[in-house]
Scaffold this active site. Sequence first.
Site, PDB file in Angstrom:
ATOM      1  CE  LYS A  76      -3.976   2.063   2.611  1.00 39.46           C
ATOM      2  NZ  LYS A  76      -4.791   1.903   3.456  1.00 39.46           N
ATOM      3  CB  SER A 153      -7.928   3.811   2.501  1.00 38.97           C
ATOM      4  OG  SER A 153      -7.446   3.353   3.623  1.00 38.97           O
ATOM      5  CB  SER A 177      -8.919   1.286   5.364  1.00 37.49           C
ATOM      6  OG  SER A 177      -9.549   2.475   5.139  1.00 37.49           O
TER       7      SER A 177
HETATM    8  N1  GLN Z   1     -13.647   4.999   5.837  1.00 34.58           N
HETATM    9  C1  GLN Z   1     -13.142   5.051   7.087  1.00 34.58           C
HETATM   10  C2  GLN Z   1     -12.559   6.647   7.025  1.00 34.58           C
HETATM   11  O1  GLN Z   1     -12.713   7.185   5.855  1.00 34.58           O
HETATM   12  C3  GLN Z   1     -11.855   4.260   7.249  1.00 34.58           C
HETATM   13  C4  GLN Z   1     -10.556   4.653   6.694  1.00 34.58           C
HETATM   14  C5  GLN Z   1      -9.525   3.963   7.078  1.00 34.58           C
HETATM   15  O2  GLN Z   1      -9.709   2.675   7.757  1.00 34.58           O
HETATM   16  N2  GLN Z   1      -8.278   4.211   6.606  1.00 34.58           N
HETATM   17  O3  GLN Z   1     -11.951   7.476   7.905  1.00 34.58           O
END
Ligand code: GLN
Length: 489
Positions: A76, A153, A177
């Site tokens: 990532k 994400s 995410s």
């Molecule tokens: N969807 C969540 C956010 O926007 C989680 C993002 C994440 O876990 N990095 O904060």
Amino acid sequence: MIDLTIKQALAKLKDRSISAVELTRAYLARIEKFGKELNCYITTTPERALSDAEESDKRYASGNAKVLDGMPIAMKDLFATRGIRTTAASRILENFVPQYESTISQNFIDAGTVLLGKSNLDEFAMGTFSKTSFFGAPVSPWHLEKRLTAGGSSGGSTSAVASGLAIGATGTDTGGSIRFPCAITGLVGVKPTYGLCSRWGCVAFASSLDTPGPIARTVDDAAILLSVMAGHDPKDSTSSPNAKFEFDGELKPILGNDKKLRVGIIKEFASVKISDDMKNLFEKRVADLKSMGAEIVEISIPNILDALSAYYIIAPAEASSNLARYDGMRYGLRVEGTDLEDTYKKTRSAGFGEEVKRRILIGTAVLSSQSYDVYFMQAARVRRMIADAFNKAFEQCDLIVCPSSAGPALPLDSDLTPLEYYALDLFTVAMNLAGIPAVSVPCGLTQSGLPLGMQVVAPRFKDMEMLQLAKHIETASAFDNRPTKIMGN
Ligand code: GLN
């Protein structure tokens, strides 16, 4: 060759029926063919991959192969990689080349993996569809013509693994995410116990919630990856001194033994509206667990539906503070202004996207002296209550199961409001607030043929037991997670 799981590929490399270079070439050819269309990589590293693979073959030849030797993986693009651009999918870091290696990516190097490239994500990991990426959203390989989200994400990682453009990948999970994107692309995604995997060298979003973890096609594969990622790291002050995940290649059955396993179902989630498919598949899998010998018990996490509100105060608060470092002075984008303050303003205005700016604004607001007590402290209290409730629940049950999402992947062009996006995290954020581990494992396909996932949630450091139960679910759902037919291979 891209059909092999990590476990199978390792066996074939060991008996030398394939070579690491061959395996890597197969993946590079897939990236060449589908990489652009799926947009799952921000940066590809084919030369590095081939040289990694050559080294790996040498180790196999001399009998010195390491745990993951020759496995072509995607990292990532939130993990700093020495000499390789690391963007966090933000314009502000578009040309940032770190001089250091994150602990997680170093662990992968030490385990002998082959780096295929840096996978796409939401900008600074803020989002749910990977649409906030400065480099455009990755696409799910499922029902490709519909251009569905691969989630976020960690959507570049899930797009890559689900489509055979990497054998496994890393993700980070701050509020879901890893689990959400894995659930909707038919993959296994682990959000380990907070403190099990080092955050050092991983671009910070919300430090008390950020959790690196593996993304793979099977529970066994996820376990092998996790064994390499886990471990105490003196460079990360929140890394646990007990951080250890030892895996001997076999997840032992946890059901059907003398000791009856108590599996909890969260009462409060029953009132949440989910799709019929999700409801049916979840019920089916719970029935399977029961028939395999689990005792199903209802437990209560009274404030779990407030987890979202607490998360969307705490995460932006931490983000606004973490992102203060991007000021154009030391690294990253710099847009010259008339004076220092103007340079800050211009740099940050041009460098951050809309969602990141929204989070910085929310975070700054909730931390301001007028709001601190009513918002931030209140959210911190809710967080404590949720963590306590999980602790109490784990006196009544050994593990908990719940859906990973309300439904399957939506089209990338869905027009949702910010609050509607935030609401998609309902099933995942509570575990981050509590610091406990959770895995999303495929539980079947919807009527229209899209994957859905369910979670197994465990007490802190019971990551192994959690994966053992996930493996039973995987077996029960007998799910083929390859959408590649659609792509004509
Ligand atoms: N969807 C969540 C956010 O926007 C989680 C993002 C994440 O876990 N990095 O904060």
